[in-house]
Design an enzyme around this catalytic site. Structure first.
Site, PDB file in Angstrom:
ATOM      1  CB  SER A 119      53.515  84.795  -2.523  1.00  0.00           C
ATOM      2  OG  SER A 119      54.649  85.638  -3.491  1.00  0.00           O
ATOM      3  CD  GLU A 139      56.992  78.413  -4.144  1.00  0.00           C
ATOM      4  OE1 GLU A 139      56.347  79.328  -5.157  1.00  0.00           O
ATOM      5  OE2 GLU A 139      56.713  77.925  -3.096  1.00  0.00           O
ATOM      6  CG  HIS A 195      54.618  81.601  -6.456  1.00  0.00           C
ATOM      7  ND1 HIS A 195      55.416  81.624  -5.493  1.00  0.00           N
ATOM      8  CD2 HIS A 195      53.622  82.734  -6.734  1.00  0.00           C
ATOM      9  CE1 HIS A 195      55.319  82.851  -4.618  1.00  0.00           C
ATOM     10  NE2 HIS A 195      54.916  83.350  -5.060  1.00  0.00           N
TER      11      HIS A 195
END
Length: 517
Positions: A217, A332, A423
């Site tokens: 991320s 995600e 995610h």
């Protein structure tokens, strides 16, 4: 009746003393064979860590001076030397972060951690973990990267870096050349941590010429920024980018607009007041416009012409080759579109908070064109996934492959009753940490226990690929490189396999910069 023989009292005392002496020697011998602490000499001074299972663990080692007082908004300075032995058995303070009512951490946050396989005798490969958290949250202690040390004899390192306005606030346009790099303090912290690794990791059994920098991320985006930062070149040989590329690098106009927004929140007309304002006030003010899904891309490194001298894809076309393992998760965006999120429902206005006023029209147009092919929210999540993560990752992978950089691309698709391919869900599989353990409580005996991942078989496979890449520079059999002519992607699922993805989604008009104002 058999005769009973009694020893004289003096002889009995002698025997008891001898038995006691033997027990003491046995205890000392066992203690020497399995010490509970270790002292390592770094360039700044000696540090003492503790043993946890098959690892030596060192926590809270300062890698730069505390960025406080006159060092606020300034590049990190080398850590001061110390006399004696510094106890490193507790994590250092996390970077200042939080919302209006929950401030955590301190400005004094530039600390790192080392997990070194015992014994500390040989040059082992090194993995350096960069935590995520939208550049406004997280810390180096919140990870299971130590599993590479415990299971794979890899030296693992994690570190904190300055976050939010303290790490990425553009001030050169407000305060002049002295603060020209203020928008990249967090990035320069990462450079300083890697420089510490280059100078000191051999003392912990690591090889400074075999360093992999790995992030997820915002951590992956910061690693992407390291790829285009000249000061970081030569400090690592390969990278792992999970759900992030170089899209967090903002132009100075966008970064300056964020600074003005912060000043408005604080009711300040002069940016010089930020130099002495209580740090908690900065964090509370930024949280009013850069939190939740709306704050995913507000902060990040800055194309300042000095720390980052060129647009990322321009710089990478002429930079030295580097080995890259990178990818995304299939869905995600579903992590960010739950109830209460600013992007829970399709909204053109909400997109402006996430992508900025210049970029949001592209995303809205893509949604309008696709929304009749699937249920509205399915299309909404798919479009957000593309523009937040996939587009940038595939664009970077293809550019690197075209210049003959070694790239291995993946997509995490696995879903079951517990896991969805949203995610950050791949992390439990990549680390394959055993249930009930953490970075603070590592035990060798715990490694064979049930994995935190919901599918231990898949977790073992993914962890093995990552570990092999860190050790050898390639993930191994069954995962072909992604090249301009053979665009194969490793799909991690119940039936993991490599498949060609000939035409990944692209929007040629959308800039590499994910957030633009």
């Amino acid at each position: 009746m058999a005769a009973t023989h009694f020893l004289p009292a003096s002889s009995l005392r002698i025997r008891l003393v001898l038995v006691g002496l033997l027990c003491w020697l046995s205890t000392v011998s066992a203690s020497l064979a399995q010490p509970t602490d270790a002292v390592v000499r770094t360039r700044q001074g000696k540090v003492q860590g503790g043993q946890q299972g098959n690892l030596w663990v060192f926590q809270g080692i300062p890698y730069a001076r505390p960025p406080v007082g006159t060092l606020r908004f300034r590049p990190p300075q080398p850590a001061a030397r110390w006399q004696g032995i510094k106890n490193t058995r507790q994590f250092g303070s996390r970077a200042l972060q939080g919302g209006p009512g929950t401030i955590q951490g301190q400005e004094d946050c530039l600390y790192l951690n080392v997990w070194a396989p015992a014994p500390i005798r040989q040059r082992r490969p090194v993995v350096v973990w960069v935590h995520g958290g939208a550049f406004t949250g997280g810390s180096g202690q919140e990870n299971d990267t130590w599993t590479f040390a415990a299971q794979d004899t890899i030296v693992a390192v994690s570190f904190n870096y300055r976050l939010g306005s303290l790490g990425f606030l553009e001030l050169g346009s407000q305060l002049g050349p002295r603060y020209a790099q203020a928008g990249n303090c967090g990035l320069l912290d990462a450079v300083a941590a890697l420089r510490w690794v280059r100078q000191n990791i051999a003392a912990f059994g690591g090889d400074p010429s075999r360093v992999t920098v790995m992030g997820e991320s915002a951590g992956a985006k910061l690693v992407g920024a390291l790829l285009v930062t000249p000061a970081a070149q030569g400090l690592f040989q390969q990278v792992i980018l999970e759900s992030g590329a170089v899209q967090a690098i903002r132009d100075t106009a966008t970064a300056a607009a964020v600074t003005r927004q912060l000043l408005r929140q604080l009711h300040l007309s002069d940016a010089r007041a930020l130099l002495t304002l209580p740090a908690d006030s900065l964090i509370r003010a930024q949280s009013r416009f850069a939190s939740g899904a709306g704050g995913l891309q507000v902060f990040g490194p800055v194309l300042d012409g000095k720390t980052i001298p060129q647009p990322p894809l321009v710089y990478l076309k002429t930079s030295r080759p580097i080995r890259v393992l990178m990818g995304t998760n299939r869905n995600e965006a579903e992590l960010f579109t739950g109830p209460g999120s600013v992007i829970a429902q399709p909204s053109e206005t909400a997109l402006q908070q996430v992508f900025g006023t210049r970029n949001s029209p592209y995303v809205w147009e893509a949604y309008q064109q696709s929304r009749h092919s699937q249920p509205a929210l399915t299309d909404w999540n798919a479009v957000l996934t593309d523009y937040l993560y996939r587009l940038a990752s595939y664009r970077l992978a293809l550019m690197l492959a075209e210049k003959s950089t070694l790239v291995w691309l993946y997509r995490f698709d696995y879903a079951d009753a517990i896991t969805r391919p949203i995610h950050a869900q791949e992390l439990a599989f990549v680390w394959n940490a055993p249930m009930g353990t953490s970075a603070a409580a590592t035990t060798a005996a715990a490694v064979p226990l049930r994995s935190k991942a919901s599918n231990p078989t898949l977790a073992a496979l993914m962890h093995r690929y990552w570990a092999q890449f860190i050790k050898t520079g390639q993930p191994g059999v069954g995962w072909p490189a992604y090249t301009a002519s053979h665009r194969e992607v490793m799909l991690f699922d119940t039936n993991s396999r490599a498949e060609p993805i000939l035409a990944p989604y692209q929007d040629p008009a959308f800039p590499m910069q994910g957030y633009a104002r």
